[in-house]
Design an enzyme around this catalytic site. Sequence first.
Site, PDB file in Angstrom:
ATOM      1  N   GLU A 108      58.923  79.924  23.955  1.00 46.00           N
ATOM      2  CA  GLU A 108      59.807  79.348  25.274  1.00 46.00           C
ATOM      3  C   GLU A 108      58.495  78.939  26.322  1.00 46.00           C
ATOM      4  O   GLU A 108      57.540  79.427  26.361  1.00 46.00           O
ATOM      5  CB  GLU A 108      60.472  80.644  25.899  1.00 46.00           C
ATOM      6  CG  GLU A 108      61.722  80.915  25.349  1.00 46.00           C
ATOM      7  CD  GLU A 108      62.591  82.171  25.681  1.00 46.00           C
ATOM      8  OE1 GLU A 108      63.569  81.972  25.783  1.00 46.00           O
ATOM      9  OE2 GLU A 108      62.049  83.094  26.342  1.00 46.00           O
ATOM     10  N   CYS A 121      54.653  76.877  32.872  1.00 44.99           N
ATOM     11  CA  CYS A 121      54.276  78.181  32.191  1.00 44.99           C
ATOM     12  C   CYS A 121      54.560  78.004  30.699  1.00 44.99           C
ATOM     13  O   CYS A 121      55.583  77.524  30.273  1.00 44.99           O
ATOM     14  CB  CYS A 121      55.095  79.323  32.813  1.00 44.99           C
ATOM     15  SG  CYS A 121      54.630  81.069  31.765  1.00 44.99           S
ATOM     16  N   CYS A 128      53.437  87.922  20.172  1.00 41.28           N
ATOM     17  CA  CYS A 128      52.060  88.682  20.995  1.00 41.28           C
ATOM     18  C   CYS A 128      51.646  89.817  20.093  1.00 41.28           C
ATOM     19  O   CYS A 128      52.448  90.472  19.947  1.00 41.28           O
ATOM     20  CB  CYS A 128      52.181  88.594  22.383  1.00 41.28           C
ATOM     21  SG  CYS A 128      50.558  89.195  23.202  1.00 41.28           S
ATOM     22  N   CYS A 132      51.851  95.205  25.309  1.00 42.70           N
ATOM     23  CA  CYS A 132      51.993  95.941  26.428  1.00 42.70           C
ATOM     24  C   CYS A 132      53.438  96.131  26.579  1.00 42.70           C
ATOM     25  O   CYS A 132      54.410  95.788  26.509  1.00 42.70           O
ATOM     26  CB  CYS A 132      51.639  95.023  27.571  1.00 42.70           C
ATOM     27  SG  CYS A 132      49.924  94.196  27.468  1.00 42.70           S
ATOM     28  N   CYS A 135      56.364  94.510  28.716  1.00 41.11           N
ATOM     29  CA  CYS A 135      56.502  93.113  28.583  1.00 41.11           C
ATOM     30  C   CYS A 135      57.280  92.876  27.091  1.00 41.11           C
ATOM     31  O   CYS A 135      57.038  93.376  25.974  1.00 41.11           O
ATOM     32  CB  CYS A 135      55.043  92.521  28.349  1.00 41.11           C
ATOM     33  SG  CYS A 135      55.114  90.672  27.855  1.00 41.11           S
ATOM     34  N   GLY A 183      52.370  85.282  24.126  1.00 40.88           N
ATOM     35  CA  GLY A 183      51.048  85.081  23.708  1.00 40.88           C
ATOM     36  C   GLY A 183      49.954  85.510  24.497  1.00 40.88           C
ATOM     37  O   GLY A 183      50.123  85.489  25.621  1.00 40.88           O
ATOM     38  N   GLU A 184      48.885  85.930  23.744  1.00 45.93           N
ATOM     39  CA  GLU A 184      47.668  86.282  24.417  1.00 45.93           C
ATOM     40  C   GLU A 184      46.564  85.017  24.269  1.00 45.93           C
ATOM     41  O   GLU A 184      46.258  84.762  23.049  1.00 45.93           O
ATOM     42  CB  GLU A 184      46.934  87.386  23.995  1.00 45.93           C
ATOM     43  CG  GLU A 184      45.664  87.750  24.264  1.00 45.93           C
ATOM     44  CD  GLU A 184      45.137  87.719  25.725  1.00 45.93           C
ATOM     45  OE1 GLU A 184      45.838  88.076  26.560  1.00 45.93           O
ATOM     46  OE2 GLU A 184      44.261  87.142  25.950  1.00 45.93           O
ATOM     47  N   SER A 217      45.766  83.247  31.490  1.00 44.32           N
ATOM     48  CA  SER A 217      45.614  84.520  31.643  1.00 44.32           C
ATOM     49  C   SER A 217      45.439  85.400  30.610  1.00 44.32           C
ATOM     50  O   SER A 217      45.694  84.982  29.514  1.00 44.32           O
ATOM     51  CB  SER A 217      47.284  84.718  32.128  1.00 44.32           C
ATOM     52  OG  SER A 217      47.602  86.039  32.604  1.00 44.32           O
ATOM     53  N   CYS A 359      57.745  86.646  34.511  1.00 47.14           N
ATOM     54  CA  CYS A 359      56.677  87.040  33.809  1.00 47.14           C
ATOM     55  C   CYS A 359      57.275  88.297  33.158  1.00 47.14           C
ATOM     56  O   CYS A 359      57.964  89.130  33.587  1.00 47.14           O
ATOM     57  CB  CYS A 359      56.021  87.684  34.812  1.00 47.14           C
ATOM     58  SG  CYS A 359      55.215  86.447  36.134  1.00 47.14           S
TER      59      CYS A 359
HETATM   60  N1  SAH Z   1      48.910  87.781  27.530  1.00 49.05           N
HETATM   61  C1  SAH Z   1      48.354  87.201  28.590  1.00 49.05           C
HETATM   62  C2  SAH Z   1      49.276  85.841  29.095  1.00 49.05           C
HETATM   63  C3  SAH Z   1      50.758  86.443  29.528  1.00 49.05           C
HETATM   64  S1  SAH Z   1      50.922  86.291  31.087  1.00 49.05           S
HETATM   65  C4  SAH Z   1      48.543  88.200  29.607  1.00 49.05           C
HETATM   66  O1  SAH Z   1      49.075  89.190  29.483  1.00 49.05           O
HETATM   67  O2  SAH Z   1      47.643  88.002  30.865  1.00 49.05           O
HETATM   68  C5  SAH Z   1      52.214  87.075  31.538  1.00 49.05           C
HETATM   69  C6  SAH Z   1      51.937  87.960  32.803  1.00 49.05           C
HETATM   70  O3  SAH Z   1      53.133  88.727  33.171  1.00 49.05           O
HETATM   71  C7  SAH Z   1      50.966  89.056  32.625  1.00 49.05           C
HETATM   72  O4  SAH Z   1      50.177  89.186  33.772  1.00 49.05           O
HETATM   73  C8  SAH Z   1      51.785  90.316  32.111  1.00 49.05           C
HETATM   74  O5  SAH Z   1      51.157  91.428  32.165  1.00 49.05           O
HETATM   75  C9  SAH Z   1      52.889  90.188  33.325  1.00 49.05           C
HETATM   76  N2  SAH Z   1      54.178  90.677  32.812  1.00 49.05           N
HETATM   77  C10 SAH Z   1      54.396  91.317  31.247  1.00 49.05           C
HETATM   78  N3  SAH Z   1      55.480  91.798  31.649  1.00 49.05           N
HETATM   79  C11 SAH Z   1      56.083  91.828  32.939  1.00 49.05           C
HETATM   80  C12 SAH Z   1      57.100  92.452  33.614  1.00 49.05           C
HETATM   81  N4  SAH Z   1      58.276  93.066  32.996  1.00 49.05           N
HETATM   82  N5  SAH Z   1      57.294  92.366  34.690  1.00 49.05           N
HETATM   83  C13 SAH Z   1      56.221  91.567  35.578  1.00 49.05           C
HETATM   84  N6  SAH Z   1      55.029  90.912  35.136  1.00 49.05           N
HETATM   85  C14 SAH Z   1      54.985  91.103  33.544  1.00 49.05           C
END
Ligand code: SAH
Length: 366
Positions: A108, A121, A128, A132, A135, A183-184, A217, A359
């Site tokens: 997406e 974005c 991924c 986490c 997420c 993704g990372e 990120s 996010c």
């Molecule tokens: N993998 C990379 C790129 C993804 S960025 C990274 O983690 O940085 C997506 C951002 O949204 C990251 O900062 C992630 O931690 C945050 N995120 C993930 N799940 C979320 C949620 N449920 N609510 C708010 N932010 C979230």
Amino acid sequence: MSQQPGQLTFVAPRRAKPARHLADLSMAERRAAVTELGEKAFRADQLSRHYFERHTADVAEMTDLSAAARDKLSALLPTLLTPVKELTTDGGTTRKTLWRLFDGALVESVLMRYPERVTMCVSSQAGCGMNCPFCATGQAGLTRNMSTAEIVEQVVSGARALAAGEVPGGPGRVSNIVFMGMGEPLANYKQVIGAVRRIVDPAPHGLGISARGVTVSTVGLVPAIGKLAEEGLPVTLALSLHAPDDELRDTLVPINTRWKVAEVLDAAWSYAAKTKRRISIEYALIKDVNDQEWRADLLGKLVRNKLVHVNLIPLNPTPGSKWTASRPEDERAFVRRLEFHGVPVTVRDTRGREIDGACGQLAAAE
Ligand code: SAH
């Protein structure tokens, strides 16, 4: 493909690769590819202008090329992304697109138009491997890495829609790119760097979007942060910290079991010193998990007097997660503690929540 709690997947499963595309190649490689197809090298520049300046991928529209040349050169513009679903909100100024890749993998991207900028974005992997627990993308596991051109195509499609006036607000341009989709990015390093180059290089080499408007990120892959600092690409680095102490971060961002808070912050400060770019610290505020005032104090002490900006993100809801966003009064207290330490801080808006486009909500389901 789903993972056990805390499990990390660094190496993407081996899969067939997407077809080679113009956007995968540097200008020198494009000239070589065009020559191989039996055309003069300068055709690579023409083709590149069509694609990167006019966002045209249909050779039928390239009337400065002969029919025979168009036929041959179309091999460099295979269809990589097929739109499956488009959801919009905010009167059409926020739109999430679900794409199907050539092998059925789903990703997406989200376009967000603001009065003064348009941010896209983009995803860098299908799924991924960083797991986490808060997420949605992390819960699905890693399907595969995306190619450079698959990443770039997300941007080109947004640019095309904007130029055509399809997004309310009149014809526009993409000004900002955030690698904050699925993704990372630093786990797919080479392809992501290729995409960043295509995004920032001026036409006809690339899209000519200012590197200042590009943010990568990461959960904190320390060696890759070091490498990124050496690329000579002054993009903003965003670090998904989410906890200032190892005990909690080990559970919220499992990569922390490899590289601890102190190590990842050191890598970030070196990145800032090298690039002169402000580090963006991402911190999702989760009710009664990481939003205590003492944690705000600890965070403030870790980052004060650094070239930094803290982005607090009210936790967005994801399926199956037991966590929710912090109470408003706890969020306010968290902000106040950081301000007390002199740390620049903002609370990020929750654009796209209604369409699961905010996010952490990208799960690419049909
Ligand atoms: N993998 C990379 C790129 C993804 S960025 C990274 O983690 O940085 C997506 C951002 O949204 C990251 O900062 C992630 O931690 C945050 N995120 C993930 N799940 C979320 C949620 N449920 N609510 C708010 N932010 C979230």
